[in-house]
Design an enzyme around this catalytic site. Structure first.
Site, PDB file in Angstrom:
ATOM      1  N   ASN A   9       0.828  -1.213   0.000  1.00  0.00           N
ATOM      2  CA  ASN A   9       0.000   0.000   0.000  1.00  0.00           C
ATOM      3  C   ASN A   9       0.866   1.268   0.000  1.00  0.00           C
ATOM      4  O   ASN A   9       0.675   2.161   0.811  1.00  0.00           O
ATOM      5  CB  ASN A   9      -0.956  -0.010   1.205  1.00  0.00           C
ATOM      6  CG  ASN A   9      -2.054   1.033   1.075  1.00  0.00           C
ATOM      7  OD1 ASN A   9      -2.297   1.567   0.002  1.00  0.00           O
ATOM      8  ND2 ASN A   9      -2.718   1.336   2.186  1.00  0.00           N
ATOM      9  N   GLU A  35       1.088  -3.009  -5.214  1.00  0.00           N
ATOM     10  CA  GLU A  35       0.612  -1.648  -4.919  1.00  0.00           C
ATOM     11  C   GLU A  35       1.764  -0.758  -4.445  1.00  0.00           C
ATOM     12  O   GLU A  35       1.712  -0.160  -3.388  1.00  0.00           O
ATOM     13  CB  GLU A  35      -0.547  -1.676  -3.907  1.00  0.00           C
ATOM     14  CG  GLU A  35      -1.470  -0.488  -4.083  1.00  0.00           C
ATOM     15  CD  GLU A  35      -2.765  -0.565  -3.281  1.00  0.00           C
ATOM     16  OE1 GLU A  35      -3.527   0.421  -3.369  1.00  0.00           O
ATOM     17  OE2 GLU A  35      -3.027  -1.563  -2.591  1.00  0.00           O
ATOM     18  N   ASP A 147      -2.040  -9.991  -4.342  1.00  0.00           N
ATOM     19  CA  ASP A 147      -3.338  -9.567  -3.825  1.00  0.00           C
ATOM     20  C   ASP A 147      -4.376  -9.865  -4.909  1.00  0.00           C
ATOM     21  O   ASP A 147      -4.447  -9.169  -5.909  1.00  0.00           O
ATOM     22  CB  ASP A 147      -3.276  -8.073  -3.506  1.00  0.00           C
ATOM     23  CG  ASP A 147      -4.615  -7.491  -3.085  1.00  0.00           C
ATOM     24  OD1 ASP A 147      -5.598  -8.251  -2.973  1.00  0.00           O
ATOM     25  OD2 ASP A 147      -4.673  -6.265  -2.875  1.00  0.00           O
ATOM     26  N   ASN A 149      -7.582  -9.785  -4.429  1.00  0.00           N
ATOM     27  CA  ASN A 149      -8.765  -8.962  -4.182  1.00  0.00           C
ATOM     28  C   ASN A 149     -10.052  -9.777  -4.189  1.00  0.00           C
ATOM     29  O   ASN A 149     -11.092  -9.330  -4.688  1.00  0.00           O
ATOM     30  CB  ASN A 149      -8.840  -7.815  -5.195  1.00  0.00           C
ATOM     31  CG  ASN A 149      -8.408  -6.483  -4.582  1.00  0.00           C
ATOM     32  OD1 ASN A 149      -8.779  -6.165  -3.459  1.00  0.00           O
ATOM     33  ND2 ASN A 149      -7.605  -5.729  -5.313  1.00  0.00           N
ATOM     34  N   HIS A 244      -2.428  -4.577   4.556  1.00  0.00           N
ATOM     35  CA  HIS A 244      -2.219  -6.001   4.314  1.00  0.00           C
ATOM     36  C   HIS A 244      -1.043  -6.470   5.164  1.00  0.00           C
ATOM     37  O   HIS A 244      -0.212  -5.667   5.604  1.00  0.00           O
ATOM     38  CB  HIS A 244      -1.868  -6.268   2.847  1.00  0.00           C
ATOM     39  CG  HIS A 244      -2.950  -5.966   1.878  1.00  0.00           C
ATOM     40  ND1 HIS A 244      -3.638  -6.951   1.186  1.00  0.00           N
ATOM     41  CD2 HIS A 244      -3.459  -4.787   1.443  1.00  0.00           C
ATOM     42  CE1 HIS A 244      -4.514  -6.385   0.370  1.00  0.00           C
ATOM     43  NE2 HIS A 244      -4.430  -5.074   0.512  1.00  0.00           N
TER      44      HIS A 244
END
Length: 254
Positions: A9, A35, A147, A149, A244
Protein backbone atom coordinates in the site's frame (compact mmCIF):
# COMPACT_ATOMS: atom_id res chain seq x y z
CA UNK A 1 13.06 -21.56 -0.71
CA UNK A 2 10.94 -18.84 0.92
CA UNK A 3 8.74 -16.76 -1.40
CA UNK A 4 7.08 -13.79 0.27
CA UNK A 5 4.25 -11.65 -1.07
CA UNK A 6 3.07 -8.35 0.38
CA UNK A 7 0.71 -5.60 -0.73
CA UNK A 8 2.58 -2.69 0.86
CA UNK A 9 0.00 0.00 0.00
CA UNK A 10 2.69 2.45 -1.08
CA UNK A 11 6.35 1.47 -1.09
CA UNK A 12 7.57 4.97 -0.23
CA UNK A 13 5.23 5.08 2.75
CA UNK A 14 6.32 1.68 4.03
CA UNK A 15 9.99 2.58 3.60
CA UNK A 16 9.48 5.09 6.41
CA UNK A 17 8.15 2.25 8.59
CA UNK A 18 11.29 0.10 8.40
CA UNK A 19 10.60 -1.89 5.21
CA UNK A 20 14.23 -2.28 4.13
CA UNK A 21 15.29 -3.29 7.62
CA UNK A 22 12.44 -5.82 7.73
CA UNK A 23 13.55 -7.36 4.41
CA UNK A 24 17.13 -7.74 5.61
CA UNK A 25 16.00 -9.27 8.89
CA UNK A 26 13.40 -11.60 7.34
CA UNK A 27 15.78 -12.62 4.53
CA UNK A 28 13.29 -13.94 1.91
CA UNK A 29 14.71 -15.64 -1.15
CA UNK A 30 12.14 -13.80 -3.25
CA UNK A 31 9.81 -10.98 -2.19
CA UNK A 32 6.91 -10.00 -4.44
CA UNK A 33 5.38 -6.60 -3.71
CA UNK A 34 2.09 -5.15 -4.90
CA UNK A 35 0.61 -1.65 -4.92
CA UNK A 36 3.95 0.15 -4.97
CA UNK A 37 2.27 3.41 -6.04
CA UNK A 38 5.53 4.80 -7.43
CA UNK A 39 7.67 5.18 -10.53
CA UNK A 40 11.22 3.88 -10.09
CA UNK A 41 12.69 7.36 -10.54
CA UNK A 42 10.73 8.45 -7.45
CA UNK A 43 12.48 5.88 -5.24
CA UNK A 44 15.62 6.25 -3.16
CA UNK A 45 18.57 4.01 -3.99
CA UNK A 46 18.17 2.42 -0.56
CA UNK A 47 14.86 1.02 -1.77
CA UNK A 48 15.94 -0.14 -5.24
CA UNK A 49 19.27 -1.66 -4.21
CA UNK A 50 18.71 -3.70 -1.08
CA UNK A 51 21.90 -5.57 -0.21
CA UNK A 52 21.90 -9.12 -1.63
CA UNK A 53 18.91 -8.59 -3.96
CA UNK A 54 18.20 -7.80 -7.57
CA UNK A 55 15.09 -5.64 -7.85
CA UNK A 56 12.62 -5.28 -10.69
CA UNK A 57 9.81 -2.72 -10.83
CA UNK A 58 6.83 -2.42 -13.13
CA UNK A 59 4.78 0.68 -12.47
CA UNK A 60 1.44 1.95 -13.65
CA UNK A 61 1.59 4.78 -16.15
CA UNK A 62 -0.55 6.80 -13.74
CA UNK A 63 1.66 8.08 -10.93
CA UNK A 64 0.82 7.05 -7.38
CA UNK A 65 -1.28 4.09 -8.49
CA UNK A 66 -1.00 0.29 -8.52
CA UNK A 67 2.38 -1.19 -9.55
CA UNK A 68 4.30 -4.37 -8.72
CA UNK A 69 7.92 -5.15 -7.84
CA UNK A 70 10.12 -8.13 -7.05
CA UNK A 71 13.24 -8.42 -4.89
CA UNK A 72 15.10 -11.65 -5.59
CA UNK A 73 18.36 -13.27 -4.53
CA UNK A 74 18.16 -15.58 -7.56
CA UNK A 75 18.44 -13.85 -10.90
CA UNK A 76 15.55 -14.89 -13.16
CA UNK A 77 16.13 -16.38 -16.59
CA UNK A 78 13.54 -14.07 -18.11
CA UNK A 79 11.04 -11.38 -17.11
CA UNK A 80 7.87 -10.42 -18.93
CA UNK A 81 4.69 -8.46 -18.43
CA UNK A 82 1.24 -9.45 -19.57
CA UNK A 83 1.52 -7.87 -23.01
CA UNK A 84 -2.09 -6.73 -22.75
CA UNK A 85 -2.24 -2.94 -22.83
CA UNK A 86 -5.26 -2.37 -20.58
CA UNK A 87 -3.60 -4.34 -17.76
CA UNK A 88 0.05 -3.39 -18.29
CA UNK A 89 -1.08 0.26 -18.34
CA UNK A 90 -1.95 -0.22 -14.66
CA UNK A 91 1.24 -2.11 -13.73
CA UNK A 92 -0.54 -5.24 -12.50
CA UNK A 93 1.59 -8.19 -13.65
CA UNK A 94 5.18 -9.37 -13.61
CA UNK A 95 6.27 -12.89 -14.55
CA UNK A 96 9.73 -14.20 -13.71
CA UNK A 97 11.05 -17.43 -15.16
CA UNK A 98 13.22 -19.59 -12.92
CA UNK A 99 14.63 -23.05 -13.52
CA UNK A 100 11.99 -24.87 -11.47
CA UNK A 101 8.94 -22.62 -11.89
CA UNK A 102 7.51 -19.43 -13.36
CA UNK A 103 6.62 -16.91 -10.68
CA UNK A 104 3.70 -14.59 -11.37
CA UNK A 105 3.46 -11.53 -9.15
CA UNK A 106 0.16 -9.78 -9.69
CA UNK A 107 -2.15 -7.18 -8.25
CA UNK A 108 -5.71 -8.06 -9.24
CA UNK A 109 -8.13 -5.17 -9.82
CA UNK A 110 -10.67 -4.19 -7.20
CA UNK A 111 -14.18 -4.63 -8.60
CA UNK A 112 -15.19 -1.44 -6.72
CA UNK A 113 -18.47 -0.28 -5.27
CA UNK A 114 -21.53 -1.62 -7.08
CA UNK A 115 -19.23 -3.67 -9.31
CA UNK A 116 -18.12 -0.64 -11.35
CA UNK A 117 -14.93 -2.41 -12.46
CA UNK A 118 -16.20 -5.97 -12.28
CA UNK A 119 -16.04 -6.47 -16.05
CA UNK A 120 -12.46 -5.18 -16.11
CA UNK A 121 -11.51 -7.47 -13.25
CA UNK A 122 -13.10 -10.52 -14.87
CA UNK A 123 -11.20 -9.79 -18.10
CA UNK A 124 -8.00 -9.65 -16.06
CA UNK A 125 -8.92 -12.90 -14.31
CA UNK A 126 -9.56 -14.59 -17.65
CA UNK A 127 -6.18 -13.44 -18.96
CA UNK A 128 -4.46 -14.76 -15.82
CA UNK A 129 -6.07 -18.18 -16.18
CA UNK A 130 -5.18 -18.34 -19.86
CA UNK A 131 -1.52 -17.56 -19.14
CA UNK A 132 -1.32 -20.08 -16.28
CA UNK A 133 -2.85 -22.75 -18.49
CA UNK A 134 -0.39 -21.93 -21.29
CA UNK A 135 2.55 -22.36 -18.93
CA UNK A 136 1.26 -25.63 -17.48
CA UNK A 137 0.59 -26.95 -21.00
CA UNK A 138 4.24 -26.20 -21.78
CA UNK A 139 5.27 -28.36 -18.82
CA UNK A 140 6.09 -25.44 -16.52
CA UNK A 141 5.26 -25.18 -12.84
CA UNK A 142 3.66 -21.92 -11.76
CA UNK A 143 3.56 -20.00 -8.50
CA UNK A 144 0.96 -17.24 -8.69
CA UNK A 145 1.15 -14.80 -5.79
CA UNK A 146 -0.24 -11.45 -4.86
CA UNK A 147 -3.34 -9.57 -3.83
CA UNK A 148 -6.17 -11.31 -5.68
CA UNK A 149 -8.77 -8.96 -4.18
CA UNK A 150 -11.19 -11.79 -3.45
CA UNK A 151 -12.13 -13.76 -0.36
CA UNK A 152 -13.04 -17.13 -1.79
CA UNK A 153 -15.14 -18.78 0.92
CA UNK A 154 -17.04 -17.81 4.06
CA UNK A 155 -14.07 -18.84 6.19
CA UNK A 156 -11.96 -16.22 4.41
CA UNK A 157 -13.64 -13.12 5.85
CA UNK A 158 -15.24 -12.07 9.12
CA UNK A 159 -18.74 -11.13 7.97
CA UNK A 160 -19.58 -13.07 4.81
CA UNK A 161 -23.35 -12.49 4.83
CA UNK A 162 -22.95 -8.72 5.23
CA UNK A 163 -20.44 -8.57 2.37
CA UNK A 164 -22.21 -10.51 -0.36
CA UNK A 165 -22.78 -7.33 -2.39
CA UNK A 166 -19.38 -5.79 -1.64
CA UNK A 167 -16.27 -5.80 -3.86
CA UNK A 168 -14.02 -8.74 -3.16
CA UNK A 169 -16.89 -11.05 -2.24
CA UNK A 170 -19.23 -10.69 -5.19
CA UNK A 171 -20.65 -13.99 -6.51
CA UNK A 172 -18.96 -13.50 -9.88
CA UNK A 173 -15.54 -13.09 -8.23
CA UNK A 174 -15.94 -16.12 -5.99
CA UNK A 175 -17.29 -18.19 -8.89
CA UNK A 176 -14.23 -17.33 -10.95
CA UNK A 177 -11.94 -18.36 -8.09
CA UNK A 178 -13.75 -21.69 -7.79
CA UNK A 179 -13.47 -22.25 -11.54
CA UNK A 180 -9.78 -21.37 -11.51
CA UNK A 181 -8.96 -23.80 -8.71
CA UNK A 182 -11.05 -26.53 -10.36
CA UNK A 183 -8.88 -26.15 -13.48
CA UNK A 184 -5.97 -27.71 -11.60
CA UNK A 185 -4.61 -25.11 -9.18
CA UNK A 186 -4.06 -25.15 -5.42
CA UNK A 187 -4.69 -22.39 -2.88
CA UNK A 188 -1.66 -23.33 -0.79
CA UNK A 189 -2.74 -21.87 2.55
CA UNK A 190 -6.19 -23.46 2.41
CA UNK A 191 -4.66 -26.73 1.19
CA UNK A 192 -2.45 -26.94 4.29
CA UNK A 193 -4.87 -25.25 6.70
CA UNK A 194 -8.38 -26.29 5.59
CA UNK A 195 -10.14 -25.02 8.71
CA UNK A 196 -7.91 -22.19 9.95
CA UNK A 197 -9.39 -18.70 10.08
CA UNK A 198 -6.70 -16.17 9.36
CA UNK A 199 -6.73 -12.90 7.46
CA UNK A 200 -4.29 -10.86 5.37
CA UNK A 201 -6.16 -7.54 4.98
CA UNK A 202 -8.04 -5.27 7.38
CA UNK A 203 -9.81 -2.01 6.68
CA UNK A 204 -8.25 1.07 8.23
CA UNK A 205 -11.74 1.95 9.51
CA UNK A 206 -13.41 0.99 12.78
CA UNK A 207 -10.20 -0.39 14.35
CA UNK A 208 -10.68 -3.45 12.16
CA UNK A 209 -7.18 -4.82 12.59
CA UNK A 210 -7.26 -4.35 16.34
CA UNK A 211 -10.53 -6.33 16.39
CA UNK A 212 -9.29 -8.77 13.71
CA UNK A 213 -12.21 -8.01 11.41
CA UNK A 214 -10.47 -9.01 8.22
CA UNK A 215 -10.33 -10.75 4.88
CA UNK A 216 -7.92 -13.29 3.38
CA UNK A 217 -7.31 -11.90 -0.10
CA UNK A 218 -3.55 -12.49 -0.53
CA UNK A 219 -2.51 -15.86 -1.92
CA UNK A 220 0.12 -18.22 -3.22
CA UNK A 221 -1.40 -20.55 -5.82
CA UNK A 222 0.44 -23.41 -7.54
CA UNK A 223 -0.42 -25.97 -10.20
CA UNK A 224 -1.42 -29.40 -8.89
CA UNK A 225 1.70 -31.19 -10.07
CA UNK A 226 3.82 -28.83 -7.94
CA UNK A 227 1.89 -29.58 -4.76
CA UNK A 228 4.47 -32.04 -3.40
CA UNK A 229 7.00 -29.22 -3.39
CA UNK A 230 4.97 -27.22 -0.87
CA UNK A 231 6.53 -27.20 2.59
CA UNK A 232 4.50 -24.51 4.32
CA UNK A 233 2.18 -21.56 3.71
CA UNK A 234 2.11 -18.87 6.39
CA UNK A 235 0.29 -15.59 7.00
CA UNK A 236 2.43 -13.13 8.98
CA UNK A 237 -0.45 -11.20 10.50
CA UNK A 238 1.72 -9.63 13.21
CA UNK A 239 3.75 -7.67 10.64
CA UNK A 240 2.56 -4.06 10.47
CA UNK A 241 3.16 -1.23 8.03
CA UNK A 242 0.30 -1.74 5.55
CA UNK A 243 -3.39 -2.60 5.63
CA UNK A 244 -2.22 -6.00 4.31
CA UNK A 245 0.28 -8.34 5.94
CA UNK A 246 2.88 -10.53 4.20
CA UNK A 247 2.09 -14.11 3.18
CA UNK A 248 4.84 -16.71 2.74
CA UNK A 249 5.18 -19.89 0.71
CA UNK A 250 7.99 -22.31 1.50
CA UNK A 251 8.83 -24.73 -1.30
CA UNK A 252 11.50 -27.33 -1.95
CA UNK A 253 13.33 -27.08 -5.27
CA UNK A 254 16.53 -28.58 -6.60
Amino acid sequence: MNIYSWNVNGIRAIQKKGFVEWVLKEDPDILCVQETKAQIEQLEEKLTQIDGYKSYFFSAEKKGYSGVAVYTKIEPLNIRNMDIKEFDFEGRYMELEYKDFNLINCYFPNSQSEGKRLDYKLRFNTAIMKRCNELVDLGKNIILCGDLNVAHREIDLTNPKKNEKNPGYLPEERDWMTKFLECGYIDTFRYLQPEETKYSWWSYRFKSREKNIGWRIDYHIVNESFVNNIEDAVILNDVMGSDHCPVVLRVSVE
